[in-house]
Design an enzyme around this catalytic site. Structure first.
Site, mmCIF file in Angstrom:
data_model
loop_
_atom_site.group_PDB
_atom_site.id
_atom_site.type_symbol
_atom_site.label_atom_id
_atom_site.label_comp_id
_atom_site.label_asym_id
_atom_site.label_seq_id
_atom_site.Cartn_x
_atom_site.Cartn_y
_atom_site.Cartn_z
ATOM 1 N N ASP A 134 -88.881 -56.784 18.409
ATOM 2 C CA ASP A 134 -87.673 -55.971 18.275
ATOM 3 C C ASP A 134 -86.568 -56.448 19.208
ATOM 4 O O ASP A 134 -85.396 -56.381 18.888
ATOM 5 C CB ASP A 134 -87.992 -54.496 18.561
ATOM 6 N N CYS A 135 -86.967 -56.955 20.375
ATOM 7 C CA CYS A 135 -85.938 -57.413 21.321
ATOM 8 C C CYS A 135 -85.632 -58.902 21.198
ATOM 9 O O CYS A 135 -84.600 -59.374 21.664
ATOM 10 C CB CYS A 135 -86.326 -57.054 22.748
ATOM 11 N N TYR A 136 -86.559 -59.647 20.593
ATOM 12 C CA TYR A 136 -86.330 -61.082 20.367
ATOM 13 C C TYR A 136 -86.637 -61.377 18.900
ATOM 14 O O TYR A 136 -87.782 -61.620 18.536
ATOM 15 C CB TYR A 136 -87.245 -61.930 21.264
ATOM 16 N N THR B 52 -81.701 -63.329 19.634
ATOM 17 C CA THR B 52 -82.483 -63.846 20.754
ATOM 18 C C THR B 52 -83.874 -64.299 20.325
ATOM 19 O O THR B 52 -84.398 -63.881 19.291
ATOM 20 C CB THR B 52 -82.619 -62.753 21.828
#
Lengths: 144, 397
Positions: free
Chosen positions: B142-144, B72
């Protein structure tokens, strides 16, 4: 009187000859040079309005063709993309000869290629570039 | 007790639309009806008047959600066909403004610039079904985790595409001339020196807000024709100014009200959203906009019966005054005079040219009329009014 606007392309060999003068002398043609780009020993172009008796204009054109001058009606070289044009009317403010004009009262924006002198002012003014004047490329090539 | 002789509600008019009984006319047809029958009779007869306008509207753009990548990405900088879009929103939401030129555009370095391609052209490409090339850069989280992406995509590939125009449909606009001694290239077109031409940009008697001068029916939630699809008025537009000087018939004599509009881009068509290039100024988008006006009473009939001869605007110098914010005009002219092709400015005859398409404005009003007659379109009742002013208008004059 017969009046038409022509786009002429002169081959290299003719660029130093007084051709237009001959049109007047031999065929009694009234001429109006609207645009000219003629350099010695290079191909040249000219937008020329011819006015005279119909048969004289015809003979004058035949004379030009004999000399190797390429003659085309200017009206055939200017085009409006009818699909793209949304008839805003911006072009009518710059067209010097009324070839682009507004019909009243419905305010339709119309183009009459017969009146067009090929000045090209409408091309950059049109917000969606609907006007195409196709001899510009030829001029550019001629200048390179 | 109502002060009007005719009183209709939105619900009643919508019921008539559903029953196929509604009487719908365009704003041009309404002029003759009101003139012939008077506002009271016209209000009894007509339920809806449709308006339209089609012209360059610079304060326009689109929110696009371009779809996630694997891994992502939280896009920080985004370009579509080399045109920068604003990415300071959630991960893959962007806003593309119509006046944004391509990053490699020479702008006005070769004056006057051509501005061949920009945000408005991308919107036209998208609604025409053409694919565009999107590039994004990001910092990883960390999430993208993704740092960049490149992809070709069409409008159909986007999860969400919303045309969202913060200011459209200007209620009246200046007539532009140029009093200086050099040609100027403006958003009001090319203006020759010494006031040798005048450009104007309003649909006049067909224009939405000129048919509802005090915004009685055009408000938040008004359902409209937008770019060929159905959209809504969602707020007053930026620079909305109800306080402009007005004629006795209520129409402002200066640029006044504006509307913010939005609608699903996927419903729209390249016929009614067109990328434009204004020489020496920049790129933009021509937007087709149509607003139905419910004839709730005789006052609304009176308002929608206004004609070009009764709508006036000021003549403003765009060579010097506009840029330098000099508050001056060169007189006022009616839209009937502007449409005639010639006006008089400072004692001199000046040819006029429109920048707003009358032909397309009428076409939009007609399409909207047909939608209503075909029972495909009902009126949206505003949930809140736009800011307005107190007024009193004598409809019997």
């Amino acid at each position: 009187m017969y009046t038409r606007i022509y786009f002429l392309r002169f081959p290299k060999e003719t660029s130093d000859q007084p051709i237009i003068y001959q049109l007047v002398r031999r065929y009694d043609i009234e001429f109006n040079i609207l645009k000219a780009d003629i350099l010695p020993q290079r191909e040249g172009i000219m937008i020329l309005e011819l006015k005279g008796l119909r048969e004289n204009v015809k003979e004058a054109l035949a004379y030009l063709k004999d000399l190797g001058v390429n003659v085309e009606r200017l009206a055939g070289k200017i085009r409006r993309d009818e699909d793209r044009c949304f008839q805003c009317g911006a072009c009518t403010g710059v067209c010097p000869v009324g070839a682009l004009f507004i019909r009243r009262p419905d305010m339709a924006v119309l183009f009459d290629p017969e009146k067009c002198t090929g000045c090209g002012l409408c091309v950059p003014v049109c917000p969606i570039r609907a006007m195409e004047v196709c001899f510009d490329e030829i001029v550019e090539e001629a200048l390179i | 007790m109502s002060k009007f002789q005719v009183n209709k509600t939105y619900a009643e008019i919508n019921a008539r639309i559903r029953a196929g009984e509604a009487v719908v006319v365009n704003a041009e047809e309404m002029i003759d009806i009101v003139r012939r029958d008077g506002p009271v009779e016209a209000a009894r007869k007509v339920d809806v008047v449709t308006t339209g306008t089609f012209s360059t509207m610079c304060s326009s753009g689109a929110f696009l959600n371009f779809g996630q990548t694997t891994p992502t990405i939280k896009a920080a900088r985004v370009w579509i066909n080399k045109v920068p879009a604003y990415a300071g929103l959630a991960a893959i939401d962007i806003y593309l403004g119509v006046t944004e030129p391509a990053e490699d555009d020479p702008l006005n370095k070769i004056y006057p610039g051509e501005f061949r391609y920009g945000g408005g052209h991308i919107i036209e490409d998208l609604v025409a079904g053409r694919k565009v090339f999107l590039e994004a850069k990001a910092y990883p989280t960390d999430c993208y985790a993704n740092r960049k992406c490149k992809k070709e995509l069409a409008l159909a590939d986007m999860g969400h595409a919303l045309l969202c125009n913060p200011r459209n449909g200007y209620q009246n606009y200046n007539c532009a001339v140029n009093m200086t001694d050099r040609t100027v290239y403006t958003y009001m077109g090319t203006l020759k020196p010494h006031c040798r031409n005048a450009n104007y940009c309003s649909a006049g008697e067909l224009s939405p807000l000129l048919n509802d001068p005090y915004y009685r029916t055009i408000g938040l939630g008004t359902r409209i024709f937008l770019g060929g699809g159905v959209g809504y008025v969602t707020w007053q537009g930026s620079q909305h100014n109800p306080h402009a000087p007005r004629s006795p018939n209520g129409t402002p004599r200066r640029p006044a009200g504006t509307i913010m509009v939005q609608g699903d881009l996927k419903q729209m068509s390249a016929h009614w959203l067109r990328g434009v290039s204004l020489q020496g100024y920049g790129c933009s988008l021509a937007v087709g906009l149509g607003v139905p006006i419910p004839i709730l009473d005789e006052e609304m009939a009176y308002f929608t019966g206004v004609s070009d001869a009764e709508i006036f605007t000021q003549v403003v110098d765009y060579g010097h005054d506009y840029t330098n914010r000099v508050d001056r005009n060169y007189g006022e002219v009616s839209y009937a005079a502007l449409r005639s092709g010639e006006i008089e400015v400072a004692g001199k005859k000046v040819p006029t040219a429109p920048l707003s398409s009358r032909v397309k404005a009428l076409e939009i009003a007609e399409i909207l009329k047909q939608w209503i007659l075909d029972r495909k379109f009902e009126l949206g009742e505003p949930v809140a009014q736009l800011p307005t002013v107190d007024y009193s208008v004598d409809i019997n004059k």
